[in-house]
Structures are given as structure tokens and as C-alpha cells.
Design an enzyme around this catalytic site. Sequence first.
Site, short mmCIF file in Angstrom:
data_model
loop_
_atom_site.label_atom_id
_atom_site.label_comp_id
_atom_site.label_asym_id
_atom_site.label_seq_id
_atom_site.Cartn_x
_atom_site.Cartn_y
_atom_site.Cartn_z
N TYR A 132 69.97 81.17 -23.71
CA TYR A 132 71.16 81.47 -24.47
C TYR A 132 71.58 80.68 -25.51
O TYR A 132 71.79 81.36 -26.63
CB TYR A 132 72.30 81.47 -23.30
N ASN A 153 75.56 65.67 -30.75
CA ASN A 153 75.56 66.70 -29.74
C ASN A 153 75.52 66.41 -28.23
O ASN A 153 74.30 65.81 -27.83
CB ASN A 153 74.51 67.78 -30.23
N GLY A 154 76.16 66.98 -27.07
CA GLY A 154 75.92 66.51 -25.88
C GLY A 154 77.41 66.18 -25.23
O GLY A 154 78.64 66.19 -25.80
N CYS A 183 77.55 71.48 -29.91
CA CYS A 183 77.45 71.31 -31.12
C CYS A 183 76.04 71.37 -31.69
O CYS A 183 75.46 71.59 -30.87
CB CYS A 183 77.75 69.81 -31.44
N CYS A 239 67.99 70.95 -21.08
CA CYS A 239 68.95 72.16 -20.51
C CYS A 239 68.14 73.52 -20.88
O CYS A 239 67.85 73.81 -21.86
CB CYS A 239 70.02 71.99 -21.34
N CYS A 246 66.67 70.80 -16.45
CA CYS A 246 67.84 70.45 -15.78
C CYS A 246 68.24 71.89 -15.09
O CYS A 246 68.43 72.83 -15.67
CB CYS A 246 68.77 69.75 -16.63
N GLY A 304 78.50 76.42 -32.74
CA GLY A 304 79.64 75.73 -32.53
C GLY A 304 80.46 76.30 -33.74
O GLY A 304 80.09 76.25 -34.94
#
Length: 478
Positions: free
Chosen positions: A266, A121-122, A15, A260, A455, A43
Site C-alpha cells: 500500500y 521516517n519511522g 513520512c 515493512c 516484517c 504524508g
Amino acid sequence: MQKTGGITEHLKEECGVFGMYDLDGGDVASTIYYGLFALQHRGQESCGIAVSETDGPKGKVSSHKGMGLVNEVFTPDDLTKLKGDIGVGHVRYSTAGASTRENAQPLVLNYIKGTLGLAHNGNLINAMELRHELEYSGAIFQTTIDSEVIAYHIARERVNTNTVEEAVANAMQKIKGAYSLIVMSPRKLIGARDPYGFKPLCIGKRDNAYILASETCALDTIGAEYVRDVEPGEIVYITKDGGIQSDRRMCIPKEEQGRCIFEYIYFARPDSHIDGQSVYASRIQAGRFLAMDSPAEADLVVGVPESGNAAALGYSLESGIPYGTAFVKNSYVGRTFIKPGQSSRESSVQVKLNVLKEAVAGKRVIMIDDSIVRGTTSDRIVRMLREAGAKEVHMRVSSPPFLWPCYFGTDVPAREQLIAYNRTVEEIRQIIGADSLGYLELDRLEQLAPGLHICKGCFTGTYPMEPPKEDIRGEYEK
């Protein structure tokens, strides 16, 4: 629930969130609309806006949401009806919970203390456990998304706390996983980021209005000034009297954080900065590393639009091989284009993408993409280049091979569905039909976001926090 999409089965992110509080009392809905428009890449399934008037009746929230793109869901009339100086917006791609209107956000809860509007978001890793706990105590859920679990916990905590930010802090003690949240209460706008910093969240200011957004590109779109990022584990709250205030009780040591890395490879727009790092610069650097570590003799370097383009330019700059355009993307293929039946000759890849024959005919081409997930369409793109007359096709990937699933809001699927699982790079090369194949080296990842702890779980199987014992992703759907 796992899905493929995009041009080359690109990953999907959950999101984008956007919130605004105009301390001068101006309406915020139209600005939130443009903010969501800038975050549309995060999204494309559904979107929504909820607003409230801070000096109006306490608890009155106006909202509008629906399935589709921002410009499909909202008309000028819809925005005119959304009166309020505080609001929150959301664009959604589902990684947990069905793709239905009920699951569109923001969520709006009416409860004893007033109202809450929430955008998330997540992905939580203990959502099912918390949901069952709430259900057994009488909670009735309207959606199948983990965001509603968060909203319930905040509402429950608010009954026993003096402020909504304290309620958010208490709820954060219970929820585990990845979350960037924007919460609208009748008089405050709150932003919160999980202690690991998986998902981005930044603060902006325009005149006497404050903004919270997933990416800085949304601030640029509305002419707002970037103030700073919300720190991992931090809660910020914006009030009429105090402006921005902060609660940092959930912060953890920097070396334990885990942003992330796919935001940089990306997900994020290349014109965004996340935690001080330029996304564009990260992609250029990834391409340079590929040229250093996986060189190839060729006449042309091309990127698969859009995220492959900057990495391809980086490869070209490092290698000296000319950068060019090989693909023309159809920008008007929306989320819901009619997919041809299996008997049809049209390929969904070619509906979205076509090759410039004049650019590649007779040439040795290096093609750069951000990832290979299942590998189901990479072979088609290689074939398209060959059919357009490319003499050789060398594929380079600006991330390492996926070997493990993601539990934190990116739809990297179960291991058995990953092309790199139990296969060598040479075996993958044969499957996709390239003349050579090279991935970004694992030890290069940290250098894409220098000084930030990231991560790498989907590449290494080692996650910043203990993953769930069972892969429950998708089990929200009944």
C-alpha cells in the site's frame, strides 16, 4: 495517536524523506521541492525544507516548513530564499507526536559543532525512555516527536567523535525501532537505515549531485539515475572530495531483517522499486494470489483507488474476469476538506469517491482493497456498489487480517480496535455486508518480495525485534 483517513480508512505511513548535495554548488531547494511532491503520498500533514551553503558561513541554515501539502506550504518566493547546495526535505504524517507546526520536519539543531538538519521516517520503540534520560540531564525539547531524540543523540555523540558519520553510528547503537534518516551537516549529507530495514531509503545521482530519497519515484521525478538502495544497518555519507562512502558496522544477517511488507501492498507509489523489487509487480502478484486462493464467480473485477487497482488487475489477469473501473476519485479533496457534520447527508467517503453506475449495474462485482483496519467504511463502499445496482459484491483484500498493532511507524491501532480481532472472516463479512470476503493468505506474503525478509508482526504478533512492553504510541502528546 491513531487516526483513520483516506477513502476506506486506509493506513497511514509516517513520512517521506529527501536529501540532495550538489557538488558543483548549485541551489537544491527547488529540486527538493519536486522530490517531496513525488513523495506526497507518504504524508500530507506537514512538510519542510532546510538548506545550507557548504562554502558559506558554517552553521547557517535556511529553512521553511508548515502545515499542509507541499504545494500549499511553499511559494516560488519561499524557494528562492532557500539558498544552498546541500539540503534535506520531509513530508509528514504523525504516528507519534501531535500534528502541529512545531513537529514539522526537518529539525534543525544549532550546537557547539555547528548545525544539524535531520529528517526521519519511522518510529522508535525506546523513544520515551531516551527522552526521559535526556530531560533529566537538562535537555529542553521543542517538539513531541521521537525524531528530536535522535537529533539530540547525534549532536551529543558528535562532541566526542571526529566525524558526524561516527556520531550517527554511535547514536544508532542507542536508538531502537524503525528509522530511515537523512542528516545534513555543514559539509556532508548522511543517510542511515535501521538494521532491520523497516523503512526504505535509496541513493540517486544527477550530473554531479547526489540524492537520498524514500522511494525511487522521487528520483524519476527529478530526472536522477538510481544508484542503489541503502542497505539495512548501513550509513552512507556524501562529501565533496569522496563522493559516496559507506559504513556498514550496524548491518545484521539478512534472515534477521524485517522490511515493512506494507510498502509493497500500500504505502509506496506503484512506480517505485524498493530493495530491487517492483511495487507494481508485488501488487499484481497479490491480486493473482487472491484469484488462486479466493475465487468467485463474477462479471467484473474492480479496485478501490489507488492501491487496490493493481491488485484488481492481477486478479483479472489470473481469473480471466474482465477488469474495469467502478470508482471515480475526486483528486482535489485535500488533507483539510471540511468534514460534514453528523446531521449532514454527505458521507466523507462519497465526497472522495463515487460509483460509476453504468459500470456495475446488474453485475456481480469483485472489489479489491489493500486492507481492512477497523472496518468502519468498507461497509459504506459495499453499500455504494449495491445502491448503484450491483447484483453481488465480493470483497477481496490484498493483505491478511490485522490482528496485532504496529510499533514501527504504521498506524495499525490497538487490538481492540481491529475488526479482525476476535472475529472470524464470516463475522467480518456480515459486518461489511459483502456476499463473500477473502483475504490474502499469510504464507503468500514472502512471495510478494522474493528473497527479502519482511516484517509480518501486525498479522502474526511476532516482530523482528522485541516490542515495547507497553503500547506507548500516542503518549508523546501532553
